[in-house]
Design a protein around this motif. Structure first.
Motif, mmCIF file in Angstrom:
data_model
loop_
_atom_site.group_PDB
_atom_site.id
_atom_site.type_symbol
_atom_site.label_atom_id
_atom_site.label_comp_id
_atom_site.label_asym_id
_atom_site.label_seq_id
_atom_site.Cartn_x
_atom_site.Cartn_y
_atom_site.Cartn_z
ATOM 1 N N UNK A 232 16.245 84.750 95.294
ATOM 2 C CA UNK A 232 16.761 84.567 93.933
ATOM 3 C C UNK A 232 17.709 85.661 93.509
ATOM 4 N N UNK A 233 17.382 86.923 93.906
ATOM 5 C CA UNK A 233 18.263 88.019 93.528
ATOM 6 C C UNK A 233 19.642 87.864 94.125
ATOM 7 N N UNK A 234 19.704 87.484 95.412
ATOM 8 C CA UNK A 234 20.999 87.317 96.083
ATOM 9 C C UNK A 234 21.778 86.155 95.485
ATOM 10 N N UNK A 235 21.077 85.055 95.194
ATOM 11 C CA UNK A 235 21.737 83.881 94.601
ATOM 12 C C UNK A 235 22.274 84.232 93.225
ATOM 13 N N UNK A 236 21.448 84.865 92.400
ATOM 14 C CA UNK A 236 21.870 85.229 91.045
ATOM 15 C C UNK A 236 23.014 86.223 91.071
ATOM 16 N N UNK A 237 22.939 87.197 91.999
ATOM 17 C CA UNK A 237 23.988 88.203 92.102
ATOM 18 C C UNK A 237 25.328 87.558 92.403
ATOM 19 N N UNK A 238 25.353 86.686 93.391
ATOM 20 C CA UNK A 238 26.617 86.036 93.775
ATOM 21 C C UNK A 238 27.155 85.152 92.666
ATOM 22 N N UNK A 239 26.315 84.245 92.155
ATOM 23 C CA UNK A 239 26.774 83.276 91.160
ATOM 24 C C UNK A 239 27.224 83.946 89.868
ATOM 25 N N UNK A 240 26.395 84.854 89.357
ATOM 26 C CA UNK A 240 26.729 85.478 88.075
ATOM 27 C C UNK A 240 27.886 86.462 88.211
ATOM 28 N N UNK A 241 27.982 87.155 89.357
ATOM 29 C CA UNK A 241 29.107 88.072 89.561
ATOM 30 C C UNK A 241 30.425 87.311 89.693
ATOM 31 N N UNK A 242 30.399 86.177 90.386
ATOM 32 C CA UNK A 242 31.596 85.327 90.466
ATOM 33 C C UNK A 242 31.999 84.837 89.078
ATOM 34 N N UNK A 243 31.002 84.469 88.283
ATOM 35 C CA UNK A 243 31.252 83.998 86.916
ATOM 36 C C UNK A 243 31.912 85.089 86.080
ATOM 37 N N UNK A 244 31.394 86.310 86.171
ATOM 38 C CA UNK A 244 31.952 87.440 85.419
ATOM 39 C C UNK A 244 33.389 87.714 85.854
ATOM 40 N N UNK A 245 33.621 87.745 87.165
ATOM 41 C CA UNK A 245 34.972 88.010 87.670
ATOM 42 C C UNK A 245 35.945 86.910 87.267
ATOM 43 N N UNK A 246 35.484 85.669 87.276
ATOM 44 C CA UNK A 246 36.342 84.564 86.845
ATOM 45 C C UNK A 246 36.715 84.698 85.371
ATOM 46 N N UNK A 247 35.772 85.171 84.556
ATOM 47 C CA UNK A 247 36.060 85.364 83.128
ATOM 48 C C UNK A 247 37.154 86.409 82.946
ATOM 49 N N UNK A 248 37.062 87.510 83.703
ATOM 50 C CA UNK A 248 38.088 88.556 83.626
ATOM 51 C C UNK A 248 39.423 88.025 84.142
ATOM 52 N N UNK A 249 39.390 87.294 85.263
ATOM 53 C CA UNK A 249 40.609 86.745 85.865
ATOM 54 C C UNK A 249 41.318 85.784 84.912
ATOM 55 N N UNK A 250 40.578 84.869 84.308
ATOM 56 C CA UNK A 250 41.205 83.894 83.409
ATOM 57 C C UNK A 250 41.736 84.562 82.146
ATOM 58 N N UNK A 251 41.038 85.607 81.682
ATOM 59 C CA UNK A 251 41.549 86.367 80.541
ATOM 60 C C UNK A 251 42.861 87.043 80.917
ATOM 61 N N UNK A 252 42.928 87.542 82.146
ATOM 62 C CA UNK A 252 44.146 88.177 82.648
ATOM 63 C C UNK A 252 45.283 87.160 82.775
ATOM 64 N N UNK A 253 44.987 85.994 83.327
ATOM 65 C CA UNK A 253 45.994 84.942 83.493
ATOM 66 C C UNK A 253 46.552 84.501 82.142
ATOM 67 N N UNK A 254 45.674 84.372 81.163
ATOM 68 C CA UNK A 254 46.085 83.855 79.854
ATOM 69 C C UNK A 254 47.005 84.808 79.105
ATOM 70 N N UNK A 255 47.011 86.086 79.475
ATOM 71 C CA UNK A 255 47.850 87.064 78.778
ATOM 72 C C UNK A 255 49.334 86.791 79.018
ATOM 73 N N UNK A 256 49.644 86.165 80.152
ATOM 74 C CA UNK A 256 51.035 85.823 80.463
ATOM 75 C C UNK A 256 51.013 84.490 81.197
ATOM 76 N N UNK A 257 50.564 83.461 80.487
ATOM 77 C CA UNK A 257 50.210 82.191 81.110
ATOM 78 C C UNK A 257 51.383 81.527 81.818
#
Length: 274
Positions: A232-257
């Protein structure tokens, strides 16, 4: 993410006085909804400033946010349907279990994610001369590819010796993204210490609590801890970390869409030609 889940994640690392507050909050959650910070401090043998600091340790902006979360939780309580897998469990049941587990993990990750911190991380990456990544290989590879596709100079290698050598080029205007589920992996803490010495900005991604990474990071993005499913720890780490990074990435993309869409289209066209 519920108050009880937040406390569970950080409880092993709490001081005795913090555990006293945590125990009271779990046992008397109904009373928290209607009491002031001064009354809570009196009831659990603490002080108002300590209660406020403890609230922030759990990821809240202060005691009012903690109190509001408890009230909302009481109104919208739901059953956690995830569980440990058992021997010879049917594939159809495992599919349902994995699906529920992922939904549960992502919902907790969403609740822990602070929009202002995501935007601050995106802004720092946008202004950086270079972005170095270290930690969870799957997450780092995914994030570095996305950053490169929109023209960010992003650097990652799974070889620790090469990574440490590459940090010799780290500049004050660069960013290090350190991803460690526990927040205690030396393979992440070592690069983070070097980044701090060189006055580069450190973005940490780890579970909630008083981790070593939190003390080194300038910006922290938290992921939930899961312990109720095999791996569970490995699954949660991967899924939630990908989710967090995607949030940062999309925020970055939207700044100069508009410009970033052009860059992504160019990458797609090159790949189609190969």
């Amino acid at each position: 993410m519920s108050l009880q889940s937040r406390i569970h994640d950080v409880y092993p690392k709490l001081t005795p006085s913090e555990k006293q507050i945590a125990d009271y909050l779990i046992a008397q959650s109904d009373a928290v909804c209607s009491c002031s910070v001064q009354k809570l401090a009196q009831d659990c043998g603490s002080s108002a400033p300590t209660i406020v600091r403890f609230s922030r340790l759990l990821g809240y902006s202060g005691f009012p946010a903690l109190k509001m979360d408890v009230m909302l939780e009481k109104r919208n309580e739901t059953m956690d349907e995830t569980h440990d897998i058992v021997e010879n469990e049917s594939a159809s049941h495992l599919i349902r279990t994995i699906y529920r587990h992922r939904l549960n993990t992502l919902e907790k990750a969403r609740e822990l994610l602070d929009g202002d911190t995501v935007e601050a991380a995106a802004e720092a990456i946008e202004k950086a001369g270079a972005v170095y990544l270290c930690g969870n290989g799957t997450v780092c590879l995914d994030f570095v590819q996305k950053l490169c596709q929109i023209g960010i100079r992003a650097i990652y290698t799974a070889e620790q010796q090469i990574l440490m050598a590459s940090l010799n080029s780290l500049q004050e205007n660069d960013v290090l993204i350190a991803i460690s589920y526990t927040g205690e992996a030396e393979s992440v803490l070592g690069p983070a210490r070097i980044a701090k010495e060189k006055k580069a900005l450190v973005i940490g991604i780890s579970q909630l609590g008083k981790t070593s990474l939190k003390h080194l990071a300038d910006l922290m993005l938290f992921v939930p801890m899961e312990a109720n499913m095999n791996r569970g720890g490995a699954i949660a780490s991967r899924d939630s970390s990908l989710f967090v990074c995607d949030a940062v990435y999309l925020s970055l993309v939207s700044k100069n869409l508009t410009e970033n869409k052009k860059k992504l289209e160019m990458v797609k066209n090159r790949m189609d030609q190969e």
